[in-house]
Design a protein around this motif. Structure first.
Motif, PDB file in Angstrom:
ATOM      1  N   TRP A 111     -40.577 -37.818   0.406  1.00  0.00           N
ATOM      2  CA  TRP A 111     -39.324 -38.420   0.211  1.00  0.00           C
ATOM      3  C   TRP A 111     -39.014 -39.501   1.478  1.00  0.00           C
ATOM      4  O   TRP A 111     -39.454 -38.930   2.508  1.00  0.00           O
ATOM      5  CB  TRP A 111     -38.093 -37.351   0.151  1.00  0.00           C
ATOM      6  CG  TRP A 111     -38.014 -36.445   0.866  1.00  0.00           C
ATOM      7  CD1 TRP A 111     -38.646 -35.391   0.518  1.00  0.00           C
ATOM      8  CD2 TRP A 111     -37.351 -36.888   2.318  1.00  0.00           C
ATOM      9  NE1 TRP A 111     -38.147 -34.430   1.857  1.00  0.00           N
ATOM     10  CE2 TRP A 111     -37.212 -35.241   2.731  1.00  0.00           C
ATOM     11  CE3 TRP A 111     -36.400 -37.226   2.832  1.00  0.00           C
ATOM     12  CZ2 TRP A 111     -36.772 -34.418   3.663  1.00  0.00           C
ATOM     13  CZ3 TRP A 111     -35.785 -37.240   3.964  1.00  0.00           C
ATOM     14  CH2 TRP A 111     -36.295 -35.607   4.222  1.00  0.00           C
TER      15      TRP A 111
ATOM     16  N   TYR B 124     -29.760 -35.422  -6.530  1.00  0.00           N
ATOM     17  CA  TYR B 124     -30.583 -35.343  -5.470  1.00  0.00           C
ATOM     18  C   TYR B 124     -31.727 -34.470  -6.373  1.00  0.00           C
ATOM     19  O   TYR B 124     -33.319 -34.356  -6.078  1.00  0.00           O
ATOM     20  CB  TYR B 124     -30.255 -34.096  -4.479  1.00  0.00           C
ATOM     21  CG  TYR B 124     -29.958 -35.227  -3.440  1.00  0.00           C
ATOM     22  CD1 TYR B 124     -28.612 -35.072  -3.468  1.00  0.00           C
ATOM     23  CD2 TYR B 124     -30.847 -35.802  -2.287  1.00  0.00           C
ATOM     24  CE1 TYR B 124     -27.606 -36.620  -2.747  1.00  0.00           C
ATOM     25  CE2 TYR B 124     -29.888 -36.507  -1.140  1.00  0.00           C
ATOM     26  CZ  TYR B 124     -28.945 -37.150  -1.313  1.00  0.00           C
ATOM     27  OH  TYR B 124     -28.066 -37.535  -0.782  1.00  0.00           O
ATOM     28  N   TYR B 125     -31.584 -33.832  -7.219  1.00  0.00           N
ATOM     29  CA  TYR B 125     -32.618 -33.425  -8.578  1.00  0.00           C
ATOM     30  C   TYR B 125     -32.850 -35.229  -9.051  1.00  0.00           C
ATOM     31  O   TYR B 125     -34.391 -34.548  -8.850  1.00  0.00           O
ATOM     32  CB  TYR B 125     -31.920 -32.043  -9.014  1.00  0.00           C
ATOM     33  CG  TYR B 125     -32.734 -31.358 -10.411  1.00  0.00           C
ATOM     34  CD1 TYR B 125     -33.813 -31.141 -10.133  1.00  0.00           C
ATOM     35  CD2 TYR B 125     -33.033 -32.511 -11.673  1.00  0.00           C
ATOM     36  CE1 TYR B 125     -34.809 -29.790 -10.118  1.00  0.00           C
ATOM     37  CE2 TYR B 125     -33.725 -31.578 -12.537  1.00  0.00           C
ATOM     38  CZ  TYR B 125     -35.172 -30.450 -12.086  1.00  0.00           C
ATOM     39  OH  TYR B 125     -35.333 -30.343 -12.521  1.00  0.00           O
ATOM     40  N   GLN B 126     -32.183 -35.103  -9.749  1.00  0.00           N
ATOM     41  CA  GLN B 126     -32.541 -36.727 -10.336  1.00  0.00           C
ATOM     42  C   GLN B 126     -33.558 -37.324  -9.693  1.00  0.00           C
ATOM     43  O   GLN B 126     -34.952 -37.939  -9.965  1.00  0.00           O
ATOM     44  CB  GLN B 126     -31.430 -37.213 -11.182  1.00  0.00           C
ATOM     45  CG  GLN B 126     -32.094 -38.470 -11.319  1.00  0.00           C
ATOM     46  CD  GLN B 126     -31.383 -38.836 -13.141  1.00  0.00           C
ATOM     47  OE1 GLN B 126     -29.954 -38.614 -12.840  1.00  0.00           O
ATOM     48  NE2 GLN B 126     -31.959 -39.790 -14.051  1.00  0.00           N
TER      49      GLN B 126
ATOM     50  N   ALA C  79     -35.267 -36.466  -7.527  1.00  0.00           N
ATOM     51  CA  ALA C  79     -36.630 -35.851  -7.098  1.00  0.00           C
ATOM     52  C   ALA C  79     -37.470 -35.392  -8.677  1.00  0.00           C
ATOM     53  O   ALA C  79     -39.013 -35.535  -8.023  1.00  0.00           O
ATOM     54  CB  ALA C  79     -37.006 -34.287  -6.808  1.00  0.00           C
ATOM     55  N   GLU C  80     -37.187 -35.407  -9.652  1.00  0.00           N
ATOM     56  CA  GLU C  80     -37.320 -35.936 -10.276  1.00  0.00           C
ATOM     57  C   GLU C  80     -38.869 -37.097 -10.302  1.00  0.00           C
ATOM     58  O   GLU C  80     -39.591 -37.520 -11.819  1.00  0.00           O
ATOM     59  CB  GLU C  80     -36.697 -35.775 -11.895  1.00  0.00           C
ATOM     60  CG  GLU C  80     -36.334 -35.010 -12.133  1.00  0.00           C
ATOM     61  CD  GLU C  80     -36.870 -33.658 -13.319  1.00  0.00           C
ATOM     62  OE1 GLU C  80     -37.651 -34.574 -13.863  1.00  0.00           O
ATOM     63  OE2 GLU C  80     -38.143 -32.824 -12.479  1.00  0.00           O
TER      64      GLU C  80
ATOM     65  N   ARG D 243     -39.231 -38.949  -7.816  1.00  0.00           N
ATOM     66  CA  ARG D 243     -40.190 -39.053  -7.272  1.00  0.00           C
ATOM     67  C   ARG D 243     -41.735 -38.496  -7.533  1.00  0.00           C
ATOM     68  O   ARG D 243     -42.645 -39.285  -7.662  1.00  0.00           O
ATOM     69  CB  ARG D 243     -40.059 -38.651  -5.708  1.00  0.00           C
ATOM     70  CG  ARG D 243     -38.772 -39.080  -5.303  1.00  0.00           C
ATOM     71  CD  ARG D 243     -38.770 -38.173  -3.715  1.00  0.00           C
ATOM     72  NE  ARG D 243     -37.855 -37.017  -3.710  1.00  0.00           N
ATOM     73  CZ  ARG D 243     -37.375 -36.729  -3.603  1.00  0.00           C
ATOM     74  NH1 ARG D 243     -35.754 -37.274  -3.947  1.00  0.00           N
ATOM     75  NH2 ARG D 243     -36.646 -35.685  -3.215  1.00  0.00           N
ATOM     76  N   ALA D 244     -41.136 -37.413  -7.912  1.00  0.00           N
ATOM     77  CA  ALA D 244     -42.304 -37.194  -9.315  1.00  0.00           C
ATOM     78  C   ALA D 244     -43.138 -37.736 -10.468  1.00  0.00           C
ATOM     79  O   ALA D 244     -44.213 -37.551 -10.343  1.00  0.00           O
ATOM     80  CB  ALA D 244     -42.019 -35.401  -9.841  1.00  0.00           C
TER      81      ALA D 244
ATOM     82  N   ILE E  60     -31.740 -33.507 -16.849  1.00  0.00           N
ATOM     83  CA  ILE E  60     -31.088 -33.725 -15.989  1.00  0.00           C
ATOM     84  C   ILE E  60     -30.597 -35.101 -15.984  1.00  0.00           C
ATOM     85  O   ILE E  60     -28.628 -35.680 -15.140  1.00  0.00           O
ATOM     86  CB  ILE E  60     -31.944 -34.037 -14.212  1.00  0.00           C
ATOM     87  CG1 ILE E  60     -30.972 -33.951 -13.632  1.00  0.00           C
ATOM     88  CG2 ILE E  60     -33.094 -34.783 -13.948  1.00  0.00           C
ATOM     89  CD1 ILE E  60     -30.061 -32.997 -12.840  1.00  0.00           C
TER      90      ILE E  60
ATOM     91  N   TYR F  35     -34.209 -27.504  -8.023  1.00  0.00           N
ATOM     92  CA  TYR F  35     -34.674 -28.555  -6.837  1.00  0.00           C
ATOM     93  C   TYR F  35     -35.834 -28.703  -5.768  1.00  0.00           C
ATOM     94  O   TYR F  35     -36.624 -29.183  -5.728  1.00  0.00           O
ATOM     95  CB  TYR F  35     -33.202 -29.163  -5.840  1.00  0.00           C
ATOM     96  CG  TYR F  35     -33.986 -30.780  -4.809  1.00  0.00           C
ATOM     97  CD1 TYR F  35     -33.386 -31.233  -5.167  1.00  0.00           C
ATOM     98  CD2 TYR F  35     -33.854 -30.603  -3.468  1.00  0.00           C
ATOM     99  CE1 TYR F  35     -33.584 -32.918  -4.515  1.00  0.00           C
ATOM    100  CE2 TYR F  35     -33.998 -31.056  -2.779  1.00  0.00           C
ATOM    101  CZ  TYR F  35     -34.206 -32.092  -3.153  1.00  0.00           C
ATOM    102  OH  TYR F  35     -34.763 -33.510  -2.782  1.00  0.00           O
TER     103      TYR F  35
ATOM    104  N   ALA G   5     -43.715 -32.432  -7.564  1.00  0.00           N
ATOM    105  CA  ALA G   5     -43.927 -33.646  -6.797  1.00  0.00           C
ATOM    106  C   ALA G   5     -45.131 -33.755  -5.760  1.00  0.00           C
ATOM    107  O   ALA G   5     -45.847 -34.424  -5.555  1.00  0.00           O
ATOM    108  CB  ALA G   5     -43.137 -34.208  -6.720  1.00  0.00           C
TER     109      ALA G   5
END
Lengths: 197, 197
Positions: free
Chosen positions: A77, A138-140, A142-143, A145-146, B88, B139, B146
């Motif tokens: 990130w 922040y979870y969204q 991370a999704e 980024r994946a 999410i 998270y 990721a």
DNA sequence: AAATAATGTTGATATTAGTCAAAGTCGTTT
DNA sequence: AAACGACTTTGACTAATATCAACATTATTT
């Protein structure tokens, strides 16, 4: 770490207030416990294997997380102004982090220790609303980024990066962007050239 | 959706209690508002473009999230027993989801509507502790997803999958695992063969 | 301003993984 | 048991990206 400065925590308060208004007690607690920390470019805020003891709010500069994969690093990130960074492993389980955290530029940050954060969560229950909402956001992220690392074609990936992180394009070395996108820097360099044409 | 069954919400209560003990009021609210929903294999719990209206707890079965990338799908996560799934995007901003949610097996789930979840967060502030801790865990999971899609070499990716998701290896079609790892199913098939030798 | 280090570009080649197509396996339905 | 569909394997070939290496450019330090 460079210096411990006079602190202005208003940008952090603004971010948190937007999620859920902070009581005076919480505002005072934060004002009391937060300290200002500046870091030179390239400074390590966390090295893998250590437990992250703090959470940082970026007032100025950019910070990346990365994981070692054999000899190369994988940037997982990249965050900049008005974002909060920490090791999620530390936050979640007080476990040693597999992740490293490093500044990419000179940074001005606000630091809150993990133990004070826990104190906040325990003594001011409503602060969990702020925490919960922050984590939803922040979870969204991370999704997303994946997602970007899984789409095919360097061009498509770079297009995504331009759209999602326009503020970082000219600030972050291509090598970090490349590993963030899951390609080599050479490939990204060539792809970027095609874009210019 | 197949049937609306007699409900036993104890596995969900156990999961939540582990994070932070639930008051009787919260337990009663959940008991009242949660409904049991079974889905046939392949059922769509959410189609992209729609706003996700519910959150599901998996009692039995497996569910995946995927995003369309041109003509192919990218599986972004796979969840099974005792995990909670939702969009999410819906949770965070009531926005239409870019993600699809689909069962991979026959599933027994417990469903809570988004509006009841919001009621919980508003009326029982301490439930935000459960929500916050749950999100911290999820998270971290998202970070790990990721990560796996960025490591190089199909073999290394598959090795990671075996380690992290041993319970899914023989349940989930290879095509979903492949796109989760960011490779084609043919490549994964060949890699897996090398493993057996 | 010169020297040095960090970053970025370009080219040639090797390797990996993708694509397309056919056939095999397994489980379910009729 | 035969037929169907979904899933998986295998092969031949192609395309994309990685690797290695040299050089160019841009920042940073002295």
């Amino acid at each position: 770490m460079l210096t411990k400065d006079k602190k202005d925590i208003s940008p952090l308060l603004a971010t948190l207030n937007q999620l859920h208004p902070l009581s005076n007690e919480i505002t005072n607690f934060l004002t009391d416990k937060i300290s200002s920390r500046n870091f030179r470019k390239g400074a390590m805020l966390l090295k893998e294997g250590n437990v992250c003891e703090s959470i940082y709010f970026i007032k100025r500069g950019a910070i990346r997380g990365f994981i070692k994969d054999g000899s190369r690093d994988i940037t997982t990130w990249i965050s900049a102004e008005n974002e909060i960074v920490t090791s999620i492993a530390g936050l979640n389980q007080r476990a040693p982090s597999a992740e490293n955290i490093q500044t990419v530029e000179f940074c001005e940050t606000l630091m809150l220790s993990y133990s004070h954060l826990q104190e906040l969560y325990q003594n001011y229950i409503e602060f969990n609303i702020n925490g919960r909402k922050l984590l939803e956001m922040y979870y969204q992220d991370a999704e997303n980024r994946a997602y970007v690392s899984r789409i095919t074609g360097t061009e498509q990936k770079y297009r995504y990066f331009l759209k999602r992180y326009p503020h970082l394009v000219n600030r972050i070395p291509i090598k970090y962007i490349a590993s963030f996108l899951g390609v080599t820097l050479e490939t990204l360099s060539r792809t970027r050239k095609k874009f210019a044409e």
